[in-house]
Design a protein around this motif. Structure first.
Motif, PDB file in Angstrom:
ATOM      1  N   TRP A   1      -1.353   8.341   6.744  1.00 13.91           N
ATOM      2  CA  TRP A   1      -0.652   9.222   5.787  1.00 13.91           C
ATOM      3  C   TRP A   1      -1.504   9.632   4.601  1.00 13.91           C
ATOM      4  N   HIS A   2      -2.355   8.730   4.125  1.00  9.84           N
ATOM      5  CA  HIS A   2      -3.084   8.997   2.879  1.00  9.84           C
ATOM      6  C   HIS A   2      -4.560   9.291   3.105  1.00  9.84           C
ATOM      7  N   ALA A   3      -4.946   9.527   4.352  1.00 11.80           N
ATOM      8  CA  ALA A   3      -6.365   9.768   4.673  1.00 11.80           C
ATOM      9  C   ALA A   3      -6.935  10.876   3.792  1.00 11.80           C
TER      10      ALA A   3
ATOM     11  N   LEU B   1      -2.262  -1.088   4.868  1.00  8.76           N
ATOM     12  CA  LEU B   1      -1.463  -0.059   5.543  1.00  8.76           C
ATOM     13  C   LEU B   1      -1.927   1.349   5.165  1.00  8.76           C
ATOM     14  N   GLY B   2      -1.958   1.646   3.874  1.00  7.44           N
ATOM     15  CA  GLY B   2      -2.250   3.008   3.429  1.00  7.44           C
ATOM     16  C   GLY B   2      -3.694   3.264   3.049  1.00  7.44           C
ATOM     17  N   ASN B   3      -4.453   2.186   2.807  1.00  2.41           N
ATOM     18  CA  ASN B   3      -5.836   2.268   2.285  1.00  2.41           C
ATOM     19  C   ASN B   3      -5.892   2.989   0.931  1.00  2.41           C
TER      20      ASN B   3
ATOM     21  N   CYS C   1      -4.093   1.153  -1.894  1.00  2.00           N
ATOM     22  CA  CYS C   1      -3.805   0.114  -2.897  1.00  2.00           C
ATOM     23  C   CYS C   1      -4.624  -1.158  -2.657  1.00  2.00           C
ATOM     24  N   ARG C   2      -4.216  -1.972  -1.700  1.00  4.11           N
ATOM     25  CA  ARG C   2      -4.785  -3.309  -1.558  1.00  4.11           C
ATOM     26  C   ARG C   2      -6.208  -3.326  -1.018  1.00  4.11           C
ATOM     27  N   SER C   3      -6.453  -2.634   0.096  1.00 10.70           N
ATOM     28  CA  SER C   3      -7.805  -2.735   0.691  1.00 10.70           C
ATOM     29  C   SER C   3      -8.891  -2.017  -0.123  1.00 10.70           C
TER      30      SER C   3
END
Ligand code: 4NP
Length: 164
Positions: A50-52, A14-16, A18-20
């Motif tokens: 949001w975190h780009a 989702l945010g890029n 944490c997980r990815s």
């Protein structure tokens, strides 16, 4: 076989942050260790914007580093429709990410490239990598364990598929 085009692999959450990015860092380290760096092109992206431009979440970086994986130089970016054609294998961290990507595939041309990352997990649980963002430290450790063993299985799978 070094003339072969690299296998392009994209990890998506989702945010890029944490997980990815963790999956990107763990999988990159695994292929580096196997001497297969020139056979792959690895990236990650988030379905949300949001975190780009940001580095991965500090808690994720800390957990990864405690296992020898450095994520500091990664920067978040949003998944785009062009990524559907730009990667051979696109792995979604959860079903929401999967559906968001497939909804961009208007002509249903690239659906076969997109799948759930945990389809490769030998202990798949509910098939999704839990989102650790709003939880505690334990969540990040759990995500690391899932991503680490799934990346190992994924490398075996792709090495077989591409005869690497
Ligand atoms: P990720 O975690 O998808 O694993 O990078 C998240 C990061 C940020 C948000 C949600 C999930 N957020 O809502 O800002």
């Amino acid at each position: 076989m070094s003339h072969c085009a690299p296998v392009r692999v994209l990890f998506v959450c989702l945010g890029n942050i944490c997980r990815s990015p963790l999956a990107e860092g763990v999988f990159q380290a695994a292929i580096d260790k196997q001497g297969l760096s020139d056979r792959f092109k690895i990236d990650s992206a988030g379905t949300g914007a949001w975190h780009a431009g940001q580095a991965p979440d500090r808690r994720m970086r800390k957990t990864a580093l405690s296992h020898g994986i450095q994520l500091d130089d990664l920067r978040a970016r949003q998944f785009t429709v062009a990524d559907l054609g730009g990667f051979d294998h696109i792995y979604a961290m959860d079903a929401h990410n999967l559906n968001d990507m497939l909804s961009l595939d208007r002509d249903t041309a690239f659906g076969s490239r997109v799948s759930l990352f945990r389809d490769l997990d030998p202990e798949p649980g509910d098939g999704q990598v839990p989102d650790p963002y709003y939880g505690g430290t334990d969540g990040f450790e759990e995500v690391f364990r899932i991503v680490d063993r799934t990346c190992e299985a994924l490398l075996l799978e792709l090495a077989k598929e591409y005869a690497l």
